[in-house]
Design a protein around this motif. Structure first.
Motif, mmCIF file in Angstrom:
data_model
loop_
_atom_site.group_PDB
_atom_site.id
_atom_site.type_symbol
_atom_site.label_atom_id
_atom_site.label_comp_id
_atom_site.label_asym_id
_atom_site.label_seq_id
_atom_site.Cartn_x
_atom_site.Cartn_y
_atom_site.Cartn_z
ATOM 1 N N HIS A 187 0.797 -1.235 0.000
ATOM 2 C CA HIS A 187 0.000 0.000 0.000
ATOM 3 C C HIS A 187 0.825 1.279 0.000
ATOM 4 N N GLN A 188 2.148 1.168 0.084
ATOM 5 C CA GLN A 188 2.947 2.383 0.210
ATOM 6 C C GLN A 188 2.871 3.272 -1.038
ATOM 7 N N GLU A 189 2.774 2.681 -2.214
ATOM 8 C CA GLU A 189 2.669 3.510 -3.419
ATOM 9 C C GLU A 189 1.333 4.234 -3.469
ATOM 10 N N HIS A 190 0.278 3.556 -3.017
ATOM 11 C CA HIS A 190 -1.033 4.206 -2.956
ATOM 12 C C HIS A 190 -0.993 5.400 -2.005
ATOM 13 N N LEU A 191 -0.395 5.207 -0.829
ATOM 14 C CA LEU A 191 -0.283 6.317 0.117
ATOM 15 C C LEU A 191 0.566 7.432 -0.476
ATOM 16 N N ALA A 192 1.655 7.080 -1.151
ATOM 17 C CA ALA A 192 2.520 8.101 -1.746
ATOM 18 C C ALA A 192 1.745 8.954 -2.747
ATOM 19 N N LYS A 193 0.953 8.321 -3.597
ATOM 20 C CA LYS A 193 0.175 9.067 -4.591
ATOM 21 C C LYS A 193 -0.820 10.006 -3.923
ATOM 22 N N ARG A 194 -1.492 9.498 -2.879
ATOM 23 C CA ARG A 194 -2.476 10.335 -2.193
ATOM 24 C C ARG A 194 -1.814 11.522 -1.496
ATOM 25 N N MET A 195 -0.656 11.288 -0.904
ATOM 26 C CA MET A 195 0.025 12.373 -0.208
ATOM 27 C C MET A 195 0.613 13.376 -1.196
ATOM 28 N N ILE A 196 1.243 12.883 -2.256
ATOM 29 C CA ILE A 196 1.849 13.782 -3.239
ATOM 30 C C ILE A 196 0.790 14.668 -3.888
ATOM 31 N N ALA A 197 -0.431 14.151 -4.042
ATOM 32 C CA ALA A 197 -1.516 14.943 -4.629
ATOM 33 C C ALA A 197 -1.836 16.185 -3.804
ATOM 34 N N LEU A 198 -1.507 16.156 -2.527
ATOM 35 C CA LEU A 198 -1.752 17.326 -1.675
ATOM 36 C C LEU A 198 -0.902 18.516 -2.096
ATOM 37 N N GLY A 199 0.139 18.271 -2.866
ATOM 38 C CA GLY A 199 1.014 19.342 -3.318
ATOM 39 C C GLY A 199 0.323 20.359 -4.205
ATOM 40 N N ALA A 200 -0.861 20.013 -4.719
ATOM 41 C CA ALA A 200 -1.610 20.955 -5.557
ATOM 42 C C ALA A 200 -2.273 22.059 -4.745
ATOM 43 N N LEU A 201 -2.368 21.897 -3.426
ATOM 44 C CA LEU A 201 -3.021 22.905 -2.594
ATOM 45 C C LEU A 201 -2.103 24.107 -2.387
ATOM 46 N N PRO A 202 -2.653 25.314 -2.392
ATOM 47 C CA PRO A 202 -1.811 26.519 -2.285
ATOM 48 C C PRO A 202 -0.961 26.583 -1.033
ATOM 49 N N ILE A 203 -1.424 25.999 0.057
ATOM 50 C CA ILE A 203 -0.695 26.113 1.325
ATOM 51 C C ILE A 203 0.419 25.088 1.440
ATOM 52 N N VAL A 204 0.538 24.174 0.476
ATOM 53 C CA VAL A 204 1.530 23.095 0.556
ATOM 54 C C VAL A 204 2.790 23.487 -0.209
ATOM 55 N N ALA A 205 3.925 23.453 0.486
ATOM 56 C CA ALA A 205 5.217 23.746 -0.137
ATOM 57 C C ALA A 205 5.887 22.484 -0.651
ATOM 58 N N ASP A 206 5.728 21.366 0.073
ATOM 59 C CA ASP A 206 6.432 20.135 -0.303
ATOM 60 C C ASP A 206 5.761 18.970 0.413
ATOM 61 N N VAL A 207 5.876 17.789 -0.188
ATOM 62 C CA VAL A 207 5.425 16.541 0.436
ATOM 63 C C VAL A 207 6.594 15.568 0.377
ATOM 64 N N ARG A 208 6.943 14.973 1.518
ATOM 65 C CA ARG A 208 8.114 14.086 1.594
ATOM 66 C C ARG A 208 7.778 12.856 2.419
ATOM 67 N N GLY A 209 8.510 11.784 2.138
ATOM 68 C CA GLY A 209 8.377 10.612 2.982
ATOM 69 C C GLY A 209 8.623 9.329 2.230
ATOM 70 N N ALA A 210 8.331 8.220 2.922
ATOM 71 C CA ALA A 210 8.481 6.886 2.355
ATOM 72 C C ALA A 210 7.701 5.929 3.245
ATOM 73 N N GLY A 211 7.316 4.778 2.681
ATOM 74 C CA GLY A 211 6.599 3.780 3.458
ATOM 75 C C GLY A 211 5.340 4.352 4.056
ATOM 76 N N TYR A 212 5.184 4.185 5.377
ATOM 77 C CA TYR A 212 4.049 4.744 6.118
ATOM 78 C C TYR A 212 4.540 5.903 6.988
ATOM 79 N N PHE A 213 5.233 6.845 6.348
ATOM 80 C CA PHE A 213 5.911 7.922 7.079
ATOM 81 C C PHE A 213 5.984 9.130 6.165
ATOM 82 N N TYR A 214 5.071 10.098 6.353
ATOM 83 C CA TYR A 214 4.972 11.234 5.431
ATOM 84 C C TYR A 214 4.775 12.539 6.179
ATOM 85 N N ALA A 215 5.268 13.597 5.546
ATOM 86 C CA ALA A 215 5.078 14.952 6.062
ATOM 87 C C ALA A 215 4.697 15.878 4.921
#
Length: 458
Positions: free
Chosen positions: A348-376
């Motif tokens: 499931h880590q790739e699914h989580l990565a895609k969902r988290m990276i998609a947050l980068g489209a929001l104006p308040i988001v500067a960056d999305v980073r992480g791996a596995g089940y560990f994201y910021a």
């Protein structure tokens, strides 16, 4: 007496402005029970535990019966015995054997402690002992990375790059030089992995030469740096650190207190990045949060020096390898292997990565980073360079975002020290539907925060 009053009168909380609890201040959030990936507060409200407690509850809260069975059996057999002066007990012996079987090749010995900071403190003392026994007592300095956190005991605090945490306690116990971390967002211009790795290693080598290679005892780093927001390394970085350690004679320590035991989809997170350290520090997930325990693993090469006939390792803890904690750790490892928990993360880590990276489209988001089940998710504010005005910081980071996440039923970390962040580290049992719910809550919250940020700019 309610919980807030009780804490105000009797309990000193960790990393808390304790004097701000009570009348006119904050109310205490009291967690009363857990079930699967959820916890419940004293009012009965259910939350997704998006932080696995504090990166600990790898299995969530659904295995209490099995853990209790192992704990009861151990307590009936032996409630306590120290690992002291040529004495041991079966649970510690078996756990050390199991860890050696899971660890990178050559990592064969374990010294147990009660938590992560103790594991880091132990690593430093073992490093120092190693160099003294090899006739290099002048190796008294350490290298760590900027923005890193490695614990709050006085020794571990030396390797933690946070002035507000360190300055109240005076000069650090260990002279430490801080070198560049692996956060690409800090670069003035983008670099590919090869160029970025070369830049980072050149910075580290310059620090080694500046300190005097003959004075450097160790370099400590997390496979993915927690503080500053789940910062992964570029390809080749850990192999480069290994070459520097071999060239200049210091020991390389991988701090796996957070990244170990499946958080990154591997038993040891460093395996994901080609890390071959001399020592590894562990805690948190080693018991899946069911008991306090830490460990410092030591390579055969280092242990060969420590174990010279007649040499004494003058270091120890009363509760090192406690029988109850060791038995719980063994059962947690059994469950993780039986229920293929690491496979769940890998699936499931790739699914989580895609969902988290998609947050980068929001104006308040500067960056999305992480791996596995560990994201910021790093946040961008209303001032030049993405900084936050005090008004925006107070309204959004300190109020709206943490409040809305909790109101929506998610416990995540909203952090405002090294960078303004929203961080998640869900239980490793989480499947796609729960990961989607976590991402949806964060997305809705940050979308609202983006609109509020725009209104604050006007």
């Amino acid at each position: 007496m309610n919980a807030t009053r009780a804490a105000e009168r009797h309990l000193l909380l960790n990393m808390t402005a304790n004097g701000s609890l009570g009348e006119g201040g904050k109310e205490l959030f009291v967690v009363t029970r857990g079930d699967g990936p959820y916890v419940y507060d004293s009012g009965g409200t259910r939350y997704i535990d998006g932080m696995s407690g504090l990166y600990c509850a790898q299995l969530g809260y659904g295995y209490a019966g099995e853990i209790a069975e192992a704990a009861e059996r151990q307590l009936r057999e032996l409630c306590y015995s120290p690992l002291w002066t040529a004495s041991a007990h079966p649970a510690a012996l078996e756990l050390a054997r199991r860890l050696a079987g899971l660890a990178p090749d050559g990592m064969e010995h374990t010294f147990f402690s009660s938590g992560g900071a103790e594991a880091v403190e132990t690593a430093w003392k073992i490093v120092r002992r190693y160099h003294v026994l090899r006739g290099e007592p002048g190796r008294t300095k350490a290298l760590a990375r900027r923005g890193a956190y490695h614990g709050l005991t006085l020794g571990a605090l030396s390797f933690t790059d946070h002035p507000e945490l360190k300055e109240p306690y005076g000069p650090p116990a260990v002279p430490t030089t801080f070198v560049a971390n692996t956060n690409r967002a800090l670069l003035p211009e983008p670099l590919d992995d090869a160029a970025f790795t070369a830049h980072l290693l050149a910075d580290a080598e310059a620090a080694i030469l500046g300190a005097g290679p003959e004075n450097v005892a160790m370099f400590i780093a997390e496979p993915v740096q927690n503080r500053g927001g789940c910062i992964p390394p570029p390809a080749g970085y850990w192999e480069g650190l290994r070459r520097l350690a071999d060239r200049y004679g210091f020991l390389l320590v991988a701090d796996e207190v957070i990244t170990g035991f499946g958080r990154l989809g591997e038993w040891f997170g460093g395996d994901r990045y080609g890390a071959r350290p001399d020592l590894i520090t562990l805690a948190k997930g080693i018991t899946a949060g069911y008991a306090p325990m830490g460990a410092t693993m030591v390579s055969a090469r280092v242990a060969e020096v420590l174990n010279r006939p007649g040499e004494v390792l003058n270091h120890g803890y009363t509760f090192s390898g406690h029988p109850l904690c060791a038995a719980i750790a063994l059962r947690a490892l059994d469950i993780m292997e039986r229920d293929r928990v690491l496979d769940n993360v890998r699936a499931h880590q790739e699914h989580l990565a895609k969902r988290m990276i998609a947050l980068g489209a929001l104006p308040i988001v500067a960056d999305v980073r992480g791996a596995g089940y560990f994201y910021a998710v790093e946040l961008a504010g209303d001032r030049e360079g993405g900084a936050f005005s005090e008004a925006a910081r107070a309204a959004l980071i300190h109020d709206l975002i943490p409040r809305r996440l909790r109101e929506a039923g998610l416990l995540a970390r909203v952090y405002d020290r090294a960078a303004p962040l929203v961080q998640i580290a869900p239980p490793l049992i989480a499947e796609a539907d729960l990961l989607d719910r976590i991402a949806d809550i964060i997305a809705a919250t940050l979308d609202e925060a983006s609109h509020r940020l725009i209104s604050l700019e006007r």
